[in-house]
Design an enzyme around this catalytic site. Structure first.
Site, short mmCIF file in Angstrom:
data_model
loop_
_atom_site.label_atom_id
_atom_site.label_comp_id
_atom_site.label_asym_id
_atom_site.label_seq_id
_atom_site.Cartn_x
_atom_site.Cartn_y
_atom_site.Cartn_z
N ASN A 57 0.89 -1.13 0.07
CA ASN A 57 0.04 -0.15 -0.25
C ASN A 57 0.78 1.41 0.08
O ASN A 57 0.25 2.38 0.23
CB ASN A 57 -0.80 -0.09 1.29
CG ASN A 57 -1.82 -1.09 1.25
OD1 ASN A 57 -2.56 -1.59 0.19
ND2 ASN A 57 -2.06 -1.66 2.66
N HIS A 143 -13.81 -1.30 6.94
CA HIS A 143 -12.76 -1.69 7.36
C HIS A 143 -13.21 -2.41 8.84
O HIS A 143 -13.78 -1.91 9.66
CB HIS A 143 -11.57 -0.74 7.44
CG HIS A 143 -10.18 -1.37 7.95
ND1 HIS A 143 -9.73 -1.45 9.05
CD2 HIS A 143 -9.32 -1.98 7.12
CE1 HIS A 143 -8.59 -2.20 9.21
NE2 HIS A 143 -8.24 -2.38 7.96
N GLU A 194 -15.60 4.44 4.00
CA GLU A 194 -14.39 4.78 3.50
C GLU A 194 -14.56 5.70 2.23
O GLU A 194 -15.52 5.57 1.60
CB GLU A 194 -13.63 3.41 3.12
CG GLU A 194 -13.10 2.57 4.33
CD GLU A 194 -12.82 0.96 3.85
OE1 GLU A 194 -12.25 0.73 2.60
OE2 GLU A 194 -12.85 0.14 4.86
N SER A 198 -10.96 -0.36 0.57
CA SER A 198 -9.59 -0.87 0.50
C SER A 198 -9.36 -2.39 -0.13
O SER A 198 -8.36 -2.65 -0.77
CB SER A 198 -9.23 -1.23 1.94
OG SER A 198 -10.08 -2.12 2.76
N ASP A 223 -13.08 7.44 6.25
CA ASP A 223 -11.91 6.86 6.23
C ASP A 223 -11.09 6.98 5.10
O ASP A 223 -11.40 6.35 4.12
CB ASP A 223 -11.94 5.17 6.86
CG ASP A 223 -10.63 4.63 7.01
OD1 ASP A 223 -9.86 4.96 6.43
OD2 ASP A 223 -10.98 3.41 7.25
N HIS A 226 -7.05 4.75 2.03
CA HIS A 226 -6.58 4.78 0.52
C HIS A 226 -6.55 6.06 -0.06
O HIS A 226 -6.39 5.74 -1.55
CB HIS A 226 -7.23 3.25 0.03
CG HIS A 226 -6.59 2.23 0.95
ND1 HIS A 226 -5.72 1.47 0.57
CD2 HIS A 226 -7.25 1.66 2.04
CE1 HIS A 226 -5.64 0.59 1.37
NE2 HIS A 226 -6.71 0.47 2.34
N LYS A 257 0.33 4.13 4.68
CA LYS A 257 0.02 3.92 3.22
C LYS A 257 0.97 4.73 2.36
O LYS A 257 2.00 4.68 2.44
CB LYS A 257 -1.08 3.67 3.06
CG LYS A 257 -1.95 2.24 4.00
CD LYS A 257 -3.35 2.01 3.68
CE LYS A 257 -3.54 0.77 4.79
NZ LYS A 257 -4.78 0.50 5.56
C1 LIG Z 1 -5.30 -0.11 6.80
C2 LIG Z 1 -6.50 0.49 6.84
C3 LIG Z 1 -6.85 1.08 8.23
C4 LIG Z 1 -5.91 1.05 9.44
O1 LIG Z 1 -4.77 1.48 9.34
P1 LIG Z 1 -3.48 1.14 9.88
O2 LIG Z 1 -2.55 2.45 9.99
O3 LIG Z 1 -2.71 0.09 8.99
O4 LIG Z 1 -3.76 0.71 11.34
C5 LIG Z 1 -8.12 1.62 8.36
N1 LIG Z 1 -8.91 1.60 7.47
C6 LIG Z 1 -8.64 1.19 6.51
C7 LIG Z 1 -9.87 1.29 5.21
C8 LIG Z 1 -7.51 0.48 5.93
O5 LIG Z 1 -7.34 0.16 4.61
#
Ligand SMILES: *Cc1c(COP(=O)(O)O)cnc(C)c1O
Length: 414
Positions: A57, A143, A194, A198, A223, A226, A257
């Site tokens: 990522n 997520h 989101e 993801s 969120d 990504h 990411k």
């Molecule tokens: C990776 C991810 C998270 C968590 O983030 P980290 O920093 O890896 O703990 C939360 N939400 C989504 C959609 C993700 O892909």
């Protein structure tokens, strides 16, 4: 005598776990760690072999960037390896404050608060804002950190069909009819989605979601795990691209990411951050992130906002288009996406595992994503690209895929 009893209990413990692991293996759902021997960029040394990596990522290739490494090293020299305590005790180091100021400026919010991970940021925010009697309405594909937070906070949980505005509206109407929380304030209604999904690569219809939540007096948390670094004129995310900055109560980001470091962030009003400092349990009761991570994240944000960030993003989008062309050409049509996440849904878990293994054999690492990360029977190969990939890398992938295409009968009904 006592020793024998203890041994017996441990044996029973391990027998139960063995049975559970066997069941996972039989269902093609067993997961195992693969040890990576070198830095995992577009190449990863796995099991003694160098594989071309289409699984990270680290979209902009910043995790291995000299500026981030240098910032991390300097922070270690200045502040040490560890933060020493939680932020509220004595771990609120200048690096964390500098990162938060940079994040707020980047996201266009009054303030920001960082956490050790995105997972704990989501958990901290939701548990701080909602309690029993409140209502949380989430997209079906959010997520695991949101789902777990929903359980923890005790609010009533409603799930709307993925990106389905009619279903969201129905849930919002239902929520509006619920009474006050234990005789005090009226029930809070929080919608969570989101912005870029993801495992799916699709985008949420954020403008319509914002209009709906405003019409129904709900709050919205987006969120942007990504999307941060990839969308919008300043590359801060899809909220920026859709010009919704002032209308989203809670913007969540991860720093692990595209930003190239590690950590999570909640961006929003000063009042939101003040409340989280007092109520977010994953913030209060956890040691502050290491200085190196905070400093690297801040350096990552600086690059994202510079001309280099724009150049990297353009390069990334070119490779996304090239990847889609390669997959279509090889007979593995991907889902329609506008993200550097390009899934090829293959259905059966066993098939995803076999295809992933065949690609590994051919020198390419692409993970098989299975339940519970995605629904049962919707297993997929999840390809991701990075700005650090090259045209040759994609040509190598095309060769590997056509080799596998030729061996379809051997590999199973493809
Ligand atoms: C990776 C991810 C998270 C968590 O983030 P980290 O920093 O890896 O703990 C939360 N939400 C989504 C959609 C993700 O892909």
């Amino acid at each position: 005598m006592r020793h024998a009893v203890t041994l017996c209990a441990v044996t029973d413990f391990n027998q139960q776990l063995t049975a559970e692991l066997s069941a996972l293996r039989e269902a093609d759902l067993l997961r195992e760690l693969r040890r990576v021997e070198s830095a995992a960029g577009t190449r990863a040394n796995i099991g003694g072999r160098e594989l071309l990596n289409f699984s990270s990522n680290d979209y902009l290739g910043l995790a291995q960037h000299p500026a981030l490494k240098e910032a991390a090293v300097k922070a270690v020299e200045k502040f040490g390896a560890g933060s020493g305590a939680s932020r509220l005790v004595c771990g609120s180091l200048a690096v964390h404050h500098e990162l938060e100021e940079a994040l707020a400026a980047f996201k266009g919010t009054e303030a920001a608060l960082t956490f050790s991970t995105g997972f704990s940021a989501a958990q901290g925010a939701i548990v701080a804002l909602l309690r029993k009697g409140d209502i949380l309405i989430v997209d079906k594909l959010v997520h695991a950190c949101i789902v777990d937070a929903a359980k923890l906070c005790g609010a009533k949980l409603r799930v709307f069909r993925h990106n389905d505005l009619n279903d969201l509206e129905a849930k919002l109407k239902w929520a509006g009819k619920q009474g006050a929380v234990s005789g005090q304030r009226s029930a809070r209604i929080l919608v969570v989605t989101e912005s870029v999904f993801s495992m799916d690569g699709g985008l949420a219809p954020l403008r319509d979601i914002v209009e709906l939540k405003e019409r129904h007096g709900a709050w919205l948390m987006v969120d942007e795990a990504h999307a941060t670094g990839l969308f919008g004129a300043q590359r801060s995310g899809l909220v920026e691209e859709f010009e919704l900055t002032g209308r989203v109560e809670i913007q969540m980001a991860t720093l692990g990411k595209a930003v190239g470091a590690a950590g999570g962030a909640i961006c929003g009003s000063r009042k939101l951050v003040d409340l989280l400092v007092n109520r977010a349990r994953s913030f209060i009761f956890s040691t502050a992130p290491v200085p190196a991570a905070a400093a690297a994240a801040r350096a990552g944000l600086a690059i994202i906002q510079s001309q280099e960030g724009e150049t990297r993003r353009q390069r990334l989008w070119r490779f996304v288009e090239e990847l889609k062309r390669v997959l279509i050409g090889a007979g593995f049509p991907p889902s329609a996406v506008r993200a550097p996440i390009v899934p090829v849904v293959v259905g059966a878990e066993a098939r995803a595992v076999v295809l992933s293994a065949a690609l590994r054999e051919a020198g390419v690492f692409v993970p098989a994503i299975r339940f519970p990360t995605v629904a049962r029977g919707a297993a997929r190969l999840r390809f991701t690209v990075s700005a650090e990939h090259t045209a040759e890398d994609l040509a190598t992938l095309a060769d590997a895929l056509s080799e596998i295409g030729n061996r379809k009968s051997e590999i199973g009904n493809a």
